[in-house]
Design a protein around this motif. Sequence first.
Motif, PDB file in Angstrom:
ATOM      1  N   VAL A 231       0.846  -1.201   0.000  1.00 23.78           N
ATOM      2  CA  VAL A 231       0.000   0.000   0.000  1.00 23.78           C
ATOM      3  C   VAL A 231       0.875   1.242   0.000  1.00 23.78           C
ATOM      4  CG1 VAL A 231      -1.823   1.252   1.204  1.00 23.78           C
ATOM      5  CG2 VAL A 231      -1.796  -1.248   1.255  1.00 23.78           C
ATOM      6  N   ASP A 232       1.940   1.222   0.786  1.00 30.77           N
ATOM      7  CA  ASP A 232       2.851   2.371   0.825  1.00 30.77           C
ATOM      8  C   ASP A 232       3.357   2.705  -0.570  1.00 30.77           C
ATOM      9  OD1 ASP A 232       2.614   2.538   3.600  1.00 30.77           O
ATOM     10  OD2 ASP A 232       4.326   1.205   3.940  1.00 30.77           O
ATOM     11  N   GLY A 233       3.644   1.687  -1.360  1.00 30.03           N
ATOM     12  CA  GLY A 233       4.160   1.915  -2.702  1.00 30.03           C
ATOM     13  C   GLY A 233       3.149   2.505  -3.665  1.00 30.03           C
ATOM     14  N   ARG A 234       1.863   2.438  -3.322  1.00 32.80           N
ATOM     15  CA  ARG A 234       0.817   2.972  -4.192  1.00 32.80           C
ATOM     16  C   ARG A 234       0.524   4.446  -3.930  1.00 32.80           C
ATOM     17  NH1 ARG A 234      -3.174  -0.677  -5.899  1.00 32.80           N
ATOM     18  NH2 ARG A 234      -4.105   1.159  -6.921  1.00 32.80           N
ATOM     19  N   VAL A 235       1.021   5.004  -2.846  1.00 37.42           N
ATOM     20  CA  VAL A 235       0.630   6.359  -2.453  1.00 37.42           C
ATOM     21  C   VAL A 235       0.981   7.410  -3.504  1.00 37.42           C
ATOM     22  CG1 VAL A 235       0.993   8.204  -0.758  1.00 37.42           C
ATOM     23  CG2 VAL A 235       0.591   5.860   0.014  1.00 37.42           C
ATOM     24  N   PRO A 236       2.197   7.440  -4.076  1.00 37.19           N
ATOM     25  CA  PRO A 236       2.483   8.466  -5.091  1.00 37.19           C
ATOM     26  C   PRO A 236       1.536   8.394  -6.284  1.00 37.19           C
ATOM     27  CG  PRO A 236       4.509   7.439  -4.329  1.00 37.19           C
ATOM     28  CD  PRO A 236       3.390   6.627  -3.754  1.00 37.19           C
ATOM     29  N   GLU A 237       1.227   7.184  -6.730  1.00 34.37           N
ATOM     30  CA  GLU A 237       0.310   7.002  -7.860  1.00 34.37           C
ATOM     31  C   GLU A 237      -1.090   7.518  -7.522  1.00 34.37           C
ATOM     32  OE1 GLU A 237      -2.460   3.276  -9.047  1.00 34.37           O
ATOM     33  OE2 GLU A 237      -0.394   2.842  -8.449  1.00 34.37           O
ATOM     34  N   VAL A 238      -1.574   7.165  -6.333  1.00 35.25           N
ATOM     35  CA  VAL A 238      -2.911   7.611  -5.911  1.00 35.25           C
ATOM     36  C   VAL A 238      -2.947   9.128  -5.780  1.00 35.25           C
ATOM     37  CG1 VAL A 238      -4.574   7.572  -4.012  1.00 35.25           C
ATOM     38  CG2 VAL A 238      -3.499   5.444  -4.771  1.00 35.25           C
TER      39      VAL A 238
END
Length: 258
Positions: A231-238
């Motif tokens: 989930v942490d890795g998705r934050v910039p994309e979101v």
Amino acid sequence: MMQIPPQPLPTGALAAEAAPEVQQRHDEESRGQNGGSGKDFPLKFCTVCASNQNRSMEAHLVLSLSQYPVISFGTGSAVRLPGPSIDKPNIYSFNSTTYDEMYNSLKEKDPRLYHANGLLGMLDRNRRIKGCPERWQDWKVGVPRKDGVEDGVVDVVVTCEERCWDIVVDDLTNRNSPLNRLVHIINVDIKDNHEEALVGGKGILELANMLSEAAREEREKAGPNFARETVDGRVPEVLAKWQERFPGLPALWTVGYF
């Protein structure tokens, strides 16, 4: 640290006897009209502004109505509210002076003035969300709380102006990460007035929903092997997708550690 470039413009639990506008919004959420998703995947949030009065409390309200665990703070040395003139603010203490005491104080001083400028309405809302404004620098991270964030930590901190973001980032650095727990620190730049706070609150709620949706997707893909790091890795994309939808709310993002 990542900055999402600005583009051109196009909980706590509520008291049972909530103010009419707060109760109306609570009823709408109960009927599913606000699209909240906190109950499905409860990421925990913290909202921060200067005095824990306007912007952070509007965001606190909308997140709590959508069933997200949420706490809120201010970063100033004291709570400052507008007074009869620019050089005569009303000054109160964090952590001890309650919203109810502030409400009664201003109502006694000049009810017409403080009703007209919206302070009494704001404080009435706030006192139905939690007891008093809290100061970020005094927060004992990891100490259990009784307001929906039982373990005393959150996943995302959302500040409402860059100065507050800087203070939060510096403060976490100075704490030397006693828990070694990653936290995302996002600034959503919101002008400090009631109208912009409403707009900002809606934007922050949508960001919470998008982050929670990403978390649900990762959990479903991973099954029993789910790890928060995905989930942490998705934050910039979101956050980039969110910024496209809310170009009038410039955002900053970094990570820190509790």
